[in-house]
Design an enzyme around this catalytic site. Structure first.
Site, PDB file in Angstrom:
ATOM      1  CE  LYS A   1      -2.304  -0.670   3.828  1.00 10.13           C
ATOM      2  NZ  LYS A   1      -1.676  -1.905   4.316  1.00 10.13           N
TER       3      LYS A   1
ATOM      4  NE  ARG B   1      -4.207  -1.160  10.049  1.00  6.16           N
ATOM      5  CZ  ARG B   1      -3.142  -0.649   9.441  1.00  6.16           C
ATOM      6  NH1 ARG B   1      -3.145   0.583   9.008  1.00  6.16           N
ATOM      7  NH2 ARG B   1      -2.069  -1.387   9.282  1.00  6.16           N
TER       8      ARG B   1
ATOM      9  NE  ARG C   1       7.915  -3.192   6.026  1.00  8.33           N
ATOM     10  CZ  ARG C   1       6.612  -2.874   6.016  1.00  8.33           C
ATOM     11  NH1 ARG C   1       6.077  -2.319   4.942  1.00  8.33           N
ATOM     12  NH2 ARG C   1       5.860  -3.119   7.063  1.00  8.33           N
TER      13      ARG C   1
ATOM     14  NE  ARG D   1       6.808  -0.937  10.068  1.00  9.29           N
ATOM     15  CZ  ARG D   1       5.696  -0.722   9.353  1.00  9.29           C
ATOM     16  NH1 ARG D   1       5.761  -0.094   8.211  1.00  9.29           N
ATOM     17  NH2 ARG D   1       4.529  -1.129   9.782  1.00  9.29           N
TER      18      ARG D   1
ATOM     19  NE  ARG E   1       1.992  -4.907  11.006  1.00  7.95           N
ATOM     20  CZ  ARG E   1       3.004  -4.706  10.163  1.00  7.95           C
ATOM     21  NH1 ARG E   1       4.131  -5.384  10.301  1.00  7.95           N
ATOM     22  NH2 ARG E   1       2.889  -3.844   9.206  1.00  7.95           N
TER      23      ARG E   1
HETATM   24  P1  AMP Z   1       0.959   0.436   8.834  1.00  6.89           P
HETATM   25  O1  AMP Z   1       2.210   1.195   8.567  1.00  6.89           O
HETATM   26  O2  AMP Z   1      -0.212   0.936   8.052  1.00  6.89           O
HETATM   27  O3  AMP Z   1       1.144  -1.061   8.696  1.00  6.89           O
HETATM   28  O4  AMP Z   1       0.574   0.702  10.368  1.00  6.89           O
HETATM   29  C1  AMP Z   1       1.464   0.333  11.415  1.00  6.89           C
HETATM   30  C2  AMP Z   1       0.705   0.205  12.712  1.00  6.89           C
HETATM   31  O5  AMP Z   1       0.112   1.477  13.058  1.00  6.89           O
HETATM   32  C3  AMP Z   1      -0.456  -0.773  12.700  1.00  6.89           C
HETATM   33  O6  AMP Z   1      -0.048  -2.112  12.892  1.00  6.89           O
HETATM   34  C4  AMP Z   1      -1.286  -0.238  13.868  1.00  6.89           C
HETATM   35  O7  AMP Z   1      -0.703  -0.574  15.110  1.00  6.89           O
HETATM   36  C5  AMP Z   1      -1.137   1.270  13.698  1.00  6.89           C
HETATM   37  N1  AMP Z   1      -2.200   1.808  12.815  1.00  6.89           N
HETATM   38  C6  AMP Z   1      -2.046   2.370  11.584  1.00  6.89           C
HETATM   39  N2  AMP Z   1      -3.222   2.734  11.068  1.00  6.89           N
HETATM   40  C7  AMP Z   1      -4.162   2.409  11.997  1.00  6.89           C
HETATM   41  C8  AMP Z   1      -5.575   2.510  12.044  1.00  6.89           C
HETATM   42  N3  AMP Z   1      -6.267   3.017  11.018  1.00  6.89           N
HETATM   43  N4  AMP Z   1      -6.212   2.072  13.167  1.00  6.89           N
HETATM   44  C9  AMP Z   1      -5.522   1.563  14.189  1.00  6.89           C
HETATM   45  N5  AMP Z   1      -4.183   1.408  14.205  1.00  6.89           N
HETATM   46  C10 AMP Z   1      -3.499   1.828  13.119  1.00  6.89           C
END
Ligand code: AMP
Length: 222
Positions: free
Chosen positions: A13, A88, A124, A157, A168
């Site tokens: 994404k 989400r 990654r 990360r 996740r």
């Molecule tokens: P991402 O980089 O999109 O994979 O997001 C990393 C982490 O940020 C996720 O695993 C969640 O812990 C948190 N996070 C990001 N977006 C959201 C969201 N819309 N709702 C809740 N937690 C989020």
């Protein structure tokens, strides 16, 4: 026009969203990036979010919705925006409808098998200094272990470690994947295969967005 990018962690994404941002001029809003910035800066929000993020869980709907509400109220989002990683949960999807009058006009999901995701995320690496993202197999840095852009030592990360990745993926299956139905019912859902070469995947997403735009997706633009 308002675009939502859906897809499990590691589905691409972020990179596809950056390409879409360049192609359309609409800003990409990544809630993950905004939360990680808050963690780096040690803000109260960052301190709240850090533990949940490291474990692969979800930050509370209210907090994340607050961040998105503020960001999409900014002037550069008026013509449109690309949401990467939001909504989400069903509560977030509902909040977005309230904040922004029933948008988005298109929700594109990148379809990637779980085995591919586990393999991608284990490879990654990110630059802790300028946030550039690499993949040891498909997009390695020129000099092993160092960022091409700024030379800092690359790191993994914390939420790309295997236990967090499993969590996740579980969260995506249980909380996020059901949003497909709501977007489908509104006629805005499109799935794009996310396993092929990056250029082909990006072209598929751009084509889906262009089709939604020409089908009148920009109706009701302010
Ligand atoms: P991402 O980089 O999109 O994979 O997001 C990393 C982490 O940020 C996720 O695993 C969640 O812990 C948190 N996070 C990001 N977006 C959201 C969201 N819309 N709702 C809740 N937690 C989020």
């Amino acid at each position: 026009m308002r675009v939502v990018l859906l897809g499990p962690p590691g589905s691409g994404k972020g990179t596809v969203g950056e390409r879409l941002e360049r192609a359309t001029g609409f800003p990409r809003i990544s809630t993950g990036d905004l939360l990680r910035k808050a963690v780096r800066e040690g803000t109260p929000l960052g301190r709240l979010a850090e533990g949940v993020m490291q474990a692969g869980g979800l930050v509370s709907d209210d907090i994340v919705t607050g961040i998105v509400r503020e960001r999409i109220a900014e002037a550069d989002c008026r013509p449109g925006y690309i949401l990467d990683g939001y909504p989400r949960t069903a509560a977030q999807a509902e909040a977005l409808r309230r904040i922004d009058g029933g948008r988005p006009e298109i929700a594109v999901e990148l379809d990637v098998a779980e085995e591919t995701i586990v393999s991608r995320l284990s490879a990654r690496r990110v630059c802790p200094s300028c946030q550039a993202v690499y993949n040891l197999r498909s997009r390695p840095p020129v000099r092993a272990g160092a960022c091409d852009a700024c030379g800092a030592a690359l790191v993994q990360r914390p939420d790309d470690r295997p236990e967090a990745v499993r969590e996740r993926l579980r969260v995506y299956r249980d909380r996020t994947a059901p949003l497909r139905e709501a977007f489908r019912a509104r006629g805005v859902y499109r799935a794009v295969g996310g396993e092929g070469e990056f250029e082909a995947v990006a072209a598929g997403v751009l084509a889906a967005v262009a089709a939604a735009r020409s089908a009148g997706g920009e109706k009701g633009r302010p």
